[in-house]
Design an enzyme around this catalytic site. Structure first.
Site, PDB file in Angstrom:
ATOM      1  N   SER A 121      18.127  48.630   5.839  1.00 59.60           N
ATOM      2  CA  SER A 121      18.721  48.006   7.022  1.00 59.60           C
ATOM      3  C   SER A 121      18.442  46.520   7.065  1.00 59.60           C
ATOM      4  CB  SER A 121      18.126  48.606   8.291  1.00 59.60           C
ATOM      5  OG  SER A 121      18.184  49.990   8.255  1.00 59.60           O
ATOM      6  N   HIS A 142      25.103  50.652   3.561  1.00 57.93           N
ATOM      7  CA  HIS A 142      24.339  50.848   4.790  1.00 57.93           C
ATOM      8  C   HIS A 142      25.105  51.732   5.762  1.00 57.93           C
ATOM      9  CE1 HIS A 142      22.510  49.237   8.698  1.00 57.93           C
ATOM     10  NE2 HIS A 142      21.620  50.014   8.132  1.00 57.93           N
ATOM     11  N   GLU A 154      28.364  49.368   6.065  1.00 51.14           N
ATOM     12  CA  GLU A 154      28.287  47.981   5.606  1.00 51.14           C
ATOM     13  C   GLU A 154      28.021  48.010   4.100  1.00 51.14           C
ATOM     14  OE1 GLU A 154      26.616  45.531   9.477  1.00 51.14           O
ATOM     15  OE2 GLU A 154      25.193  46.683   8.301  1.00 51.14           O
ATOM     16  N   ASN A 192      22.818  45.233  12.564  1.00 51.14           N
ATOM     17  CA  ASN A 192      21.409  45.176  12.948  1.00 51.14           C
ATOM     18  C   ASN A 192      20.976  43.774  13.358  1.00 51.14           C
ATOM     19  OD1 ASN A 192      21.167  47.860  12.612  1.00 51.14           O
ATOM     20  ND2 ASN A 192      20.049  47.773  10.682  1.00 51.14           N
TER      21      ASN A 192
END
Ligand SMILES: NC(=O)c1ccc[n+]([C@@H]2O[C@H](COP(=O)([O-])OP(=O)(O)OC[C@H]3O[C@@H](n4cnc5c(N)ncnc54)[C@H](O)[C@@H]3O)[C@@H](O)[C@H]2O)c1
Length: 596
Positions: A121, A142, A154, A192
């Site tokens: 992440s 991701h 992602e 994130n």
């Protein structure tokens, strides 16, 4: 021709890994699922079984498909089992050295053409890739939690990732029914980077007793339409994982203090309170891994009547003001059965407000949400006045006049003279300190903030703001009134932005900074937040609806009060406002709305 992926490997079957296994197996791809030990492997197998059984119970997966799905998964301890897979996704804990060790090992075990992917992440995919002899075949994939549900992936390319590897992985995402955004290797990627400052801030609010966990979560769910509140989300992510992500983002992302993990997080991790996976985090769960919250010592007692906690009886309410908020608030109280005295600065204004309330109630009738009799009864409960003297016998006053401190202070001084003792005096201000208004009276203990959201008849949330002088009975009265209005009242301290705006606007401002840095496009950022986090609107859609000028003003207030460097308004936001691009209302903001 895109590469064929017939068998993939997943390393680590925790919160994310087990979900990633499910995603592949559901889409007809064979999976070799690997863990570090037999007990961990059993836990991973049980997680997969629990998730697919729930899908069957909900009618989302046929029993035969579930059984076929399980047949596609081969479980094994140790990386050796991955010798002939086409792609590996690593989902072990968020530690660079651990991931580097695993990638070095994968490089040795896997065939030379195998693509090696990490689900990290926040760590650098580039740093992970150089632990192998094939950095050009290393990529970030991701997924979002829960992986079988969230649509976004992602795809993170490093400066050395081969373009055909990126293309192959993008095609694979499409085959999995996912929407991918492809981005460069930067701490936190899109989602994130925007999410974790907000989550950490929410933990800080909880740690400082600014509001309870239930109120923080309810505020963001009901005020912004988010699928879950920030603390419940932290429990879902896992507090150990969240801590590592924040810590990495702090170190990699320019030492932004907002990413320095709030101390409480570390304490909770040390104490084994990891969230859902350990059965206890901010909330307590039925058992480890269960999504079902059970009451614990911090659960508020259910209050059955309106008069709990020393709340005072309220039957008659005064509403001062003639704008959008006042109009909505009058309607809300009248519909809920309160006697309402509306006070404006002249009978002409009263007539306008009266018309607006009637129009809104009539809409309710046309839509079948309100009977004609109920509409007439509601209108019958409202009296219209142009003098504050008519507020002498009300039990609660809600002030919703212009957002100017001097005007509000003068009004509260008058209310202090006119109203009977024991009345709760409430201001709907969204940005001024409530204590300033309270100190204009001789009864600051009875003054609260009642921050309704626009449109008041629709939005289910009200922030109840207590100052350092507010008595508990006044707060309890305000909360009981919210409940009687059918709204959720969340109690918070008297700080700029209360709960919702304080958590929402810095996130929006961060999205503008990300766009300004050309890391991604407005479309991809909006996609990422909607499909990765389940937000009802992306940040740029929302900014254009709220208005860029309004957003800038709120962000400036937050920055001025809290002096947090990370809250400084994004220069791009300032420039757009200066240029008159204010959003939908001027037909142009971040997007051009002139043709829509
Ligand atoms: N939790 C989230 O919401 C989320 C979302 C997206 C990405 N991620 C990322 O996914 C990765 C995994 O996070 P998580 O939350 O699933 O962690 P987790 O702690 O729930 O699971 C990690 C699993 O890896 C296993 N493991 C540890 N060492 C191993 C080894 N040497 N070989 C094989 N397995 C090993 C552990 O036994 C554990 O089951 C992290 O990089 C995290 O940043 C997490």
């Amino acid at each position: 021709m895109a590469r064929e992926f017939s068998t993939v490997g997943v390393v680590g079957l925790g919160t994310m890994g087990a979900g990633i296994v499910e995603v592949f197996a559901r889409n007809g791809i064979d999976v070799v699922a690997v863990e570090i030990s037999a007990p961990a492997l059993e836990r991973g197998r049980a997680t997969l079984k629990g998730s697919t059984d729930r899908a069957v119970a909900k009618g989302k997966l046929a029993e035969a498909d579930r059984d076929a799905l399980h047949e596609r998964v081969h479980f094994a301890v140790g990386l050796e089992a991955l010798h002939s897979v086409d792609l590996v996704i690593e989902a072990v804990p968020e530690h660079l050295d651990l991931k580097q060790r695993i990638f070095a090992e994968l490089d040795r075990v896997c065939r030379p053409e195998t693509i090696l992917a990490t689900n990290t992440s926040s760590l650098s995919v580039t740093e992970i890739s150089v632990a192998t002899s094939r950095p050009n075949q290393v990529i970030g994939i991701h997924f979002f939690n829960p992986a079988p549900v969230m649509k976004l992936v992602e795809v993170v390319r490093t400066v050395v990732t081969a373009p055909e590897v990126v293309a192959d992985v993008e095609a694979l995402c499409a085959r999995l029914g996912k929407v991918d955004v492809t981005i460069n290797d930067r701490a936190g990627f899109i989602a994130n980077a925007l999410l974790f400052g907000y989550l950490n801030h929410a933990v800080g609010m909880f740690e400082s007793h600014y509001a309870t966990r239930e109120d923080i979560d309810a505020a963001m769910k009901l005020g912004c339409g988010l699928p879950m509140g920030p603390l419940a989300l932290m429990d879902l992510i896992g507090l150990d994982t969240a801590y590592e992500i924040l810590d990495t983002m702090y170190r990699r992302g320019g030492r932004d203090r907002r990413h320095a993990p709030v101390p409480l997080l570390k304490q909770m991790v040390t104490a084994g309170l990891l969230g859902r996976k350990s059965g206890r985090g901010f909330y307590t769960y039925e058992r480890p891994g269960s999504p079902v919250v059970v009451p614990d010592e911090a659960t508020p007692l259910a209050t059955d009547g309106a008069l709990a906690d020393g709340a005072r009886a309220v039957a008659k309410v005064g509403v001062v003001g003639s704008g959008t908020m006042a109009t909505g608030i009058i309607e809300v109280f009248a519909k809920a059965g309160y006697e309402v005295v509306s006070v404006t600065r002249g009978m002409e204004k009263s007539a306008k407000v009266c018309e607006a309330v009637k129009t809104s109630l009539n809409k309710g009738v046309v839509r079948g949400k309100l009977s004609e009799a109920d509409r007439d009864a509601a209108l019958g409960r409202i009296s219209w006045s142009a003098t504050l003297d008519h507020l002498a016998d009300v039990d609660l006053v809600v002030e919703a006049v212009v957002e100017e401190l001097s005007v509000k202070k003068a009004l509260f001084a008058s209310l202090d003279e006119i109203c009977k003792p024991g009345v709760v005096l409430a201001t709907t201000t969204s940005s001024l300190p409530v204590i300033d208004v309270a100190m204009a009276t001789h009864r600051p203990a009875d003054v609260v903030g009642l921050h309704f959201f626009n449109p008041a008849p629709v939005m289910p949330l009200v922030e109840v703001v207590r100052t350092i002088r507010t008595f508990p009975e006044a707060t309890a009265t305000a909360r009981a009134v919210c409940a009687a209005l059918g709204k959720t009242g969340v109690v918070c301290g008297d700080r700029s932005g209360f709960i919702v705006n304080a958590l929402l606007f810095p996130y929006l401002n961060d999205a503008v900074k990300m766009l300004e840095a050309s890391y991604s496009t407005a479309d991809d950022i909006d996609h990422a937040m909607k499909l990765g986090c389940g937000y009802p609107m992306g940040p740029f859609e929302l900014l254009d609806v709220v208005g860029l000028d309004v957003s800038l003003a709120i962000q400036r207030e937050l920055y001025l009060e809290l002096r947090e460097p990370g809250f400084a308004p994004a220069p791009l936001l300032e420039h757009l406002v200066t240029a008159g691009y204010l959003g939908r209302k001027t037909r142009r903001g971040f997007r051009d709305h002139s043709h829509r």
